[in-house]
Design an enzyme around this catalytic site. Structure first.
Site, PDB file in Angstrom:
ATOM      1  N   SER A 197      -7.716  -5.278 -11.778  1.00  0.00           N
ATOM      2  CA  SER A 197      -6.416  -4.826 -11.283  1.00  0.00           C
ATOM      3  C   SER A 197      -5.690  -5.970 -10.561  1.00  0.00           C
ATOM      4  CB  SER A 197      -6.624  -3.598 -10.391  1.00  0.00           C
ATOM      5  OG  SER A 197      -5.414  -2.942 -10.163  1.00  0.00           O
ATOM      6  N   ASP A 289      -4.288   4.898 -17.564  1.00  0.00           N
ATOM      7  CA  ASP A 289      -3.975   3.841 -16.604  1.00  0.00           C
ATOM      8  C   ASP A 289      -2.521   3.405 -16.788  1.00  0.00           C
ATOM      9  OD1 ASP A 289      -3.872   1.606 -14.981  1.00  0.00           O
ATOM     10  OD2 ASP A 289      -5.512   0.530 -15.952  1.00  0.00           O
ATOM     11  N   HIS A 319      -8.115   3.969 -14.795  1.00  0.00           N
ATOM     12  CA  HIS A 319      -8.114   2.789 -13.928  1.00  0.00           C
ATOM     13  C   HIS A 319      -9.265   2.952 -12.937  1.00  0.00           C
ATOM     14  CE1 HIS A 319      -5.938  -0.677 -12.274  1.00  0.00           C
ATOM     15  NE2 HIS A 319      -6.339  -0.254 -11.083  1.00  0.00           N
TER      16      HIS A 319
END
Length: 350
Positions: A197, A289, A319
């Site tokens: 991320s 996500d 995610h």
């Protein structure tokens, strides 16, 4: 029935169908894809921990909320399984000097005889929340599976330290690793970068900085659903606007506090004029996500600029799934996929 009436009736039917389709699309946008059963168990556990919506909190409050890692521990506890960290890896804490101070790094070393190849690892959390402790399962799994040392970096966070503090810290930690790897049984000639991320953003930005500053290049970049763009109207942002554990309002909250320049590629790598000369990349994506579309677009842009890319999307997972190998089989698969790519990159430099 006259021709005019028929035309009007057909037109009305067409409008009705269009509105129905628009309504279905709107409903679809509000409803992210269905999670597979193992993933859903984690999402249910996270919900049961009664966290407040991150986007409604101050950064200080947000940092105290239950995390997906807490949810994994709850699933393990509910199944009467151990919540202890996976064995076979030792962790040593050190500090790295950076501009204006120093930051903690955590050296994850697998069993065996070195010197080991090294990956500098950057955790997620939108540049605002979380730390290596929250993401511990990821560097631990990669150290073991790739037979490599992970140097996990606790870079300084916004809003106390706005952009460009995080990329500058990330780059300083990378340079430090290339210079000091021998001191912790690492091979300074075989250093990769990676992260999840916001950490995926930092890994590819460090690769850009190394290229631009003509420093030693990472041998590989592992980018797990990286933040690379700020287009919050793309397909996956629309489809996963209300997804868990990451949604569109949270991303807007992260961007607000990070304070990155939207035109600066060190803030948003997809804005770079050229990605030529960056290290080969492995990109891991999750279906549920908001960052899915931009991750694929970044993979395509890297390829277009001549960078070798391996890209894999995992269906039915969200995610933050990477690192959940203890309870989500697809996460274990993704960890192995990433570790295999790292081993291949390290072997090529041996």
């Amino acid at each position: 029935m006259t021709k005019t009436t028929l035309r009007l009736t057909a037109l009305a039917a067409g409008f009705a169908a269009a509105f129905a389709c628009h309504g279905a699309m709107a409903a679809d946008a509000a409803q992210p894809p269905k999670a597979e059963p193992h993933m859903q168990k984690v999402l249910d556990a996270l919900k049961s921990l009664n966290g407040k919506p991150i986007e409604t909190l101050t950064p200080e409050e947000a940092r105290k909320q239950p995390t997906p890692a807490d949810a994994v521990k709850k699933v393990l506890a509910d199944e009467k399984k151990s919540t202890a960290p996976e064995p076979g890896v030792t962790v040593k804490d050190m500090t790295v000097p950076v501009d204006g101070g120093s930051i903690p790094v955590h050296i994850y070393t697998p069993e065996g005889k070195g010197p080991f190849p090294v990956m500098v690892y950057y955790h997620g959390g939108g540049f605002v929340i979380a730390d290596t402790k929250v993401y511990d399962a990821s560097p631990r799994a990669l150290a073991k599976m790739a037979k490599a040392i992970m140097v996990a970096v606790d870079y300084r966070q916004a809003p106390e330290h706005k952009f460009p503090a995080a990329p500058n810290d990330a780059y300083a930690a990378y340079l430090w690793t290339t210079q000091h790897a021998k001191e912790f049984n690492g091979d300074p000639a075989r250093v990769a970068v990676g992260g999840e991320s916001a950490g995926g953003n930092l890994a590819t930005v460090v690769s850009m900085m190394a290229r631009d500053k003509k420093a030693q290049m990472p041998v590989h970049q592992l980018l797990v659903y990286p933040v690379v763009d700020d287009d919050m109207n793309n397909a996956s942002y629309q489809r996963n606007a209300n997804a868990k554990p990451l949604n569109k309002p949270m991303m807007a909250w992260f961007f607000k506090y990070y304070g990155g320049d939207p035109k600066n590629p060190y803030a948003l790598p997809i804005k770079a004029g050229s990605l030529k000369g960056l290290p080969p990349a492995t990109i891991v994506a999750a279906e549920i996500d908001p960052l899915l579309t931009e991750g694929k677009a970044y993979a395509d842009k890297l390829k277009k600029d001549g960078v070798k890319v391996d890209y894999k999307e995992y269906s039915g997972v969200t995610h933050e799934f990477f690192g959940m190998g203890a309870v989500v089989p697809k996460a274990k698969d993704a960890e192995q996929y990433a570790a295999d790519a790292l081993k291949k990159a390290f072997d090529a430099k041996h």
